[in-house]
Design an enzyme around this catalytic site. Structure first.
Site, PDB file in Angstrom:
ATOM      1  N   ASN A 197      -7.312   1.836  10.342  1.00 38.69           N
ATOM      2  CA  ASN A 197      -5.996   2.080  10.915  1.00 38.69           C
ATOM      3  C   ASN A 197      -6.135   2.114  12.434  1.00 38.69           C
ATOM      4  O   ASN A 197      -6.985   2.850  12.962  1.00 38.69           O
ATOM      5  CB  ASN A 197      -5.419   3.413  10.436  1.00 38.69           C
ATOM      6  CG  ASN A 197      -5.071   3.395   8.966  1.00 38.69           C
ATOM      7  OD1 ASN A 197      -5.199   2.376   8.288  1.00 38.69           O
ATOM      8  ND2 ASN A 197      -4.630   4.530   8.451  1.00 38.69           N
ATOM      9  N   ARG A 199       0.857  -1.194   0.000  1.00 36.91           N
ATOM     10  CA  ARG A 199       0.000   0.000   0.000  1.00 36.91           C
ATOM     11  C   ARG A 199       0.893   1.244   0.000  1.00 36.91           C
ATOM     12  O   ARG A 199       1.625   1.495   0.946  1.00 36.91           O
ATOM     13  CB  ARG A 199      -0.906  -0.015   1.237  1.00 36.91           C
ATOM     14  CG  ARG A 199      -1.812   1.190   1.365  1.00 36.91           C
ATOM     15  CD  ARG A 199      -2.770   1.023   2.552  1.00 36.91           C
ATOM     16  NE  ARG A 199      -3.566   2.233   2.717  1.00 36.91           N
ATOM     17  CZ  ARG A 199      -3.414   3.113   3.705  1.00 36.91           C
ATOM     18  NH1 ARG A 199      -2.495   2.903   4.645  1.00 36.91           N
ATOM     19  NH2 ARG A 199      -4.178   4.182   3.773  1.00 36.91           N
ATOM     20  N   GLU A 210      -3.425  -0.037   8.464  1.00 39.78           N
ATOM     21  CA  GLU A 210      -2.234   0.393   9.195  1.00 39.78           C
ATOM     22  C   GLU A 210      -2.308  -0.173  10.599  1.00 39.78           C
ATOM     23  O   GLU A 210      -3.359  -0.112  11.252  1.00 39.78           O
ATOM     24  CB  GLU A 210      -2.112   1.922   9.297  1.00 39.78           C
ATOM     25  CG  GLU A 210      -1.692   2.628   8.042  1.00 39.78           C
ATOM     26  CD  GLU A 210      -1.480   4.127   8.275  1.00 39.78           C
ATOM     27  OE1 GLU A 210      -1.177   4.520   9.430  1.00 39.78           O
ATOM     28  OE2 GLU A 210      -1.643   4.892   7.318  1.00 39.78           O
ATOM     29  N   GLU A 218      -7.202   8.425   6.515  1.00 37.11           N
ATOM     30  CA  GLU A 218      -7.398   9.109   7.787  1.00 37.11           C
ATOM     31  C   GLU A 218      -7.879  10.551   7.623  1.00 37.11           C
ATOM     32  O   GLU A 218      -7.207  11.504   8.045  1.00 37.11           O
ATOM     33  CB  GLU A 218      -6.117   9.069   8.612  1.00 37.11           C
ATOM     34  CG  GLU A 218      -5.698   7.663   9.010  1.00 37.11           C
ATOM     35  CD  GLU A 218      -4.517   7.636   9.973  1.00 37.11           C
ATOM     36  OE1 GLU A 218      -3.957   8.709  10.269  1.00 37.11           O
ATOM     37  OE2 GLU A 218      -4.157   6.542  10.422  1.00 37.11           O
ATOM     38  N   HIS A 230      -2.877  11.022   1.052  1.00 38.14           N
ATOM     39  CA  HIS A 230      -2.308  10.816   2.383  1.00 38.14           C
ATOM     40  C   HIS A 230      -1.713  12.138   2.849  1.00 38.14           C
ATOM     41  O   HIS A 230      -0.517  12.251   3.104  1.00 38.14           O
ATOM     42  CB  HIS A 230      -1.269   9.702   2.370  1.00 38.14           C
ATOM     43  CG  HIS A 230      -0.997   9.107   3.722  1.00 38.14           C
ATOM     44  ND1 HIS A 230      -0.988   7.747   3.954  1.00 38.14           N
ATOM     45  CD2 HIS A 230      -0.741   9.684   4.922  1.00 38.14           C
ATOM     46  CE1 HIS A 230      -0.724   7.521   5.232  1.00 38.14           C
ATOM     47  NE2 HIS A 230      -0.552   8.694   5.840  1.00 38.14           N
ATOM     48  N   TYR A 286      -3.831   1.984  16.264  1.00 33.08           N
ATOM     49  CA  TYR A 286      -2.585   1.948  17.011  1.00 33.08           C
ATOM     50  C   TYR A 286      -2.803   1.763  18.508  1.00 33.08           C
ATOM     51  O   TYR A 286      -2.059   1.045  19.162  1.00 33.08           O
ATOM     52  CB  TYR A 286      -1.769   3.221  16.750  1.00 33.08           C
ATOM     53  CG  TYR A 286      -1.289   3.316  15.327  1.00 33.08           C
ATOM     54  CD1 TYR A 286      -0.113   2.703  14.930  1.00 33.08           C
ATOM     55  CD2 TYR A 286      -2.030   3.997  14.365  1.00 33.08           C
ATOM     56  CE1 TYR A 286       0.333   2.759  13.616  1.00 33.08           C
ATOM     57  CE2 TYR A 286      -1.604   4.059  13.049  1.00 33.08           C
ATOM     58  CZ  TYR A 286      -0.428   3.442  12.681  1.00 33.08           C
ATOM     59  OH  TYR A 286      -0.005   3.486  11.369  1.00 33.08           O
TER      60      TYR A 286
END
Length: 465
Positions: free
Chosen positions: A305, A87, A371, A176, A131, A307
């Protein structure tokens, strides 16, 4: 990279489904460099990084990981890893420097070469169109708070699709949009560095509109079999306590952090509670008739995504805030447990929570983890090796969470590790390392970390150890 010998036996309980897509992800401004070559003009991140005090150590993406000149070397690393997918993002100002008009063929040629190299290596290219690198000229005209930017984005999407659509089967419109809207226009910690809550809300709506317009443009330009997606950094929001006030804090963050995108894109509506929460800021008159129907143009999958989780309680958050409608009502509470070099808590259960929530709310939508990864203070030891056991533990835990979600019915089709390379980490500059390949930024030497070897073993087995 050397193969791992004597791999342990795997069981059905640890194995991923056949055809599961294994990848890594990068972003153009974070790795490419060549900021002023072959017709590329400044993006908002070029401008932002040059403003004193905006980026740690005054770092810029002018050189980054020099991927523009080292693309063949980096594709060879991907091939050694054994990934099925890669990606990458396309730099808007490299392809369309002013954000309008015809493409610069030299810019498109770089992505043609990249795609050809990936295909020759047996790797499926996955293109992200945005992005965060808006051409500065469009920001000067008002940026994402202006409706025209959405129309310009759709034209750009069509241009790239016409150039690469015969070889790229998977497309992501936006990466995002929450960060781009609310960190860029709300709190100002990301480019373009504005602190206007109404501008942030307008930008969020125009991202939804841009996504819908671009999806329609891609459908017109791409072969019918192409896959079109959107990537959101959804927040796994938890209350500090089960009190009514803390639960309302969760609702407010969920509205402006998650449902501001999920509801328009999948249901063609605005969250009614978000509109009510923000009545003191705006009447939402910038949402025109037909906009939400455009935003809800059907897509083929949703990228997630993730985290770390978010813990909130009743209270007050900082000013300026990236959370319009929550300020004065919500405070953020540090989550317990180990932390990464970003000071983010490590909690794989949050990823499981998001995937199973989407299983329930969007049962017909395939999901991709686009991600997931962690920054740690990696370094090359005297022998030249880079040992990163904390990252291996992080990745193992999160892949177990993905596997558990799949076992519990979530339609997760792939996993993209962030990131292939150490890179320019936005406002942190070069101080944070997310890569599974270490980059010595003085020499651009690449060194495969232990985590890359571990991930290659998982891919090769199609299962966790």
């Amino acid at each position: 990279m050397t193969a791992v010998d004597a791999r342990p036996q795997t069981t059905a309980e640890s194995r991923f489904p056949p055809g599961f897509r294994w990848g890594t992800a990068t972003a153009a401004y974070q790795i490419e460099g060549a900021a002023a070559e072959d017709g590329r003009t400044p993006s908002i991140w070029d401008t932002f990084s040059r403003a004193p005090g905006r980026v740690r150590n005054g770092d810029t993406g002018d050189i980054a990981a020099d991927h523009y000149h080292r693309m063949d070397e980096d594709v060879a690393l991907l091939k050694e890893l054994g990934v099925t997918d890669y990606r990458f993002s396309v730099s808007w100002p490299r392809v369309q420097p002013t954000g309008r008009g015809p493409a610069v063929q030299r810019g498109l040629d770089f992505y043609r070469r990249l795609v050809d190299a990936l295909l020759a290596a047996g790797i499926r290219p996955v293109a992200t169109l945005y992005h965060w690198d808006l051409p500065q000229e469009l920001e000067d005209a008002g940026g994402w708070p202006q409706r025209d930017t959405a129309a310009r984005f759709a034209e750009y999407a069509k241009t790239v699709a016409e150039a690469l659509g015969d070889r790229v089967a998977t497309w992501t419109t936006l990466n995002e949009p929450w960060c781009a809207a609310f960190l860029g226009y709300g709190s100002g910690v990301h480019a373009p560095g504005r602190t206007d809550p109404v501008a942030a809300l307008r930008a969020a709506h125009h991202f939804n509109l841009a996504h819908g317009l671009a999806t329609r443009a891609l459908r017109d330009a791409l072969p019918r079999k192409s896959e079109i997606s959107l990537t959101l950094n959804l927040h796994a929001v938890r209350p500090l306590t089960e009190s009514a006030a803390d639960l309302d804090a969760v609702r407010r963050i969920d509205a402006v952090g998650n449902r501001i995108f999920l509801d328009p894109v999948f249901h063609g509506r605005l969250p009614a509670d978000l509109v009510e929460d923000t009545t003191a800021l705006t009447d939402w008159a910038f949402v025109r008739d037909g906009d939400l129907a455009v935003a809800a143009t059907p897509i083929d999958s949703l990228g997630i995504n993730y985290y770390s989780p978010t813990v909130v309680a009743a209270g007050s958050c900082d000013t300026p805030s990236p959370w319009p409608g929550a300020q004065g009502h919500v405070r953020f509470v540090p989550a317990p447990g180990p932390r990464t070099a970003m000071d983010w808590p490590v909690d794989a259960d949050g990823l499981y929570e998001l995937l199973t929530r989407l299983r329930d709310e969007l049962p017909d939508t395939p999901l991709m983890v686009t991600e997931n990864g962690a920054a740690y203070d990696d370094y090359a030891d005297p022998s030249g090796a880079v040992h990163d056991p904390e990252r291996v533990a992080y990745l193992r835990a999160h892949l177990h969470a993905v596997h558990r979600a799949i076992a519990d019915g979530a339609k997760v089709r792939g996993y993209f590790l962030w990131s292939l390379l150490d890179n320019f980490e936005w406002a942190y500059g070069y101080s944070k390392r997310f890569g599974i390949v270490h980059v010595d930024f003085a020499t651009q030497r690449r060194t495969v970390k232990d985590s890359a070897r571990w991930y290659a073993g998982v891919i090769g087995r199609g299962a966790l150890d």
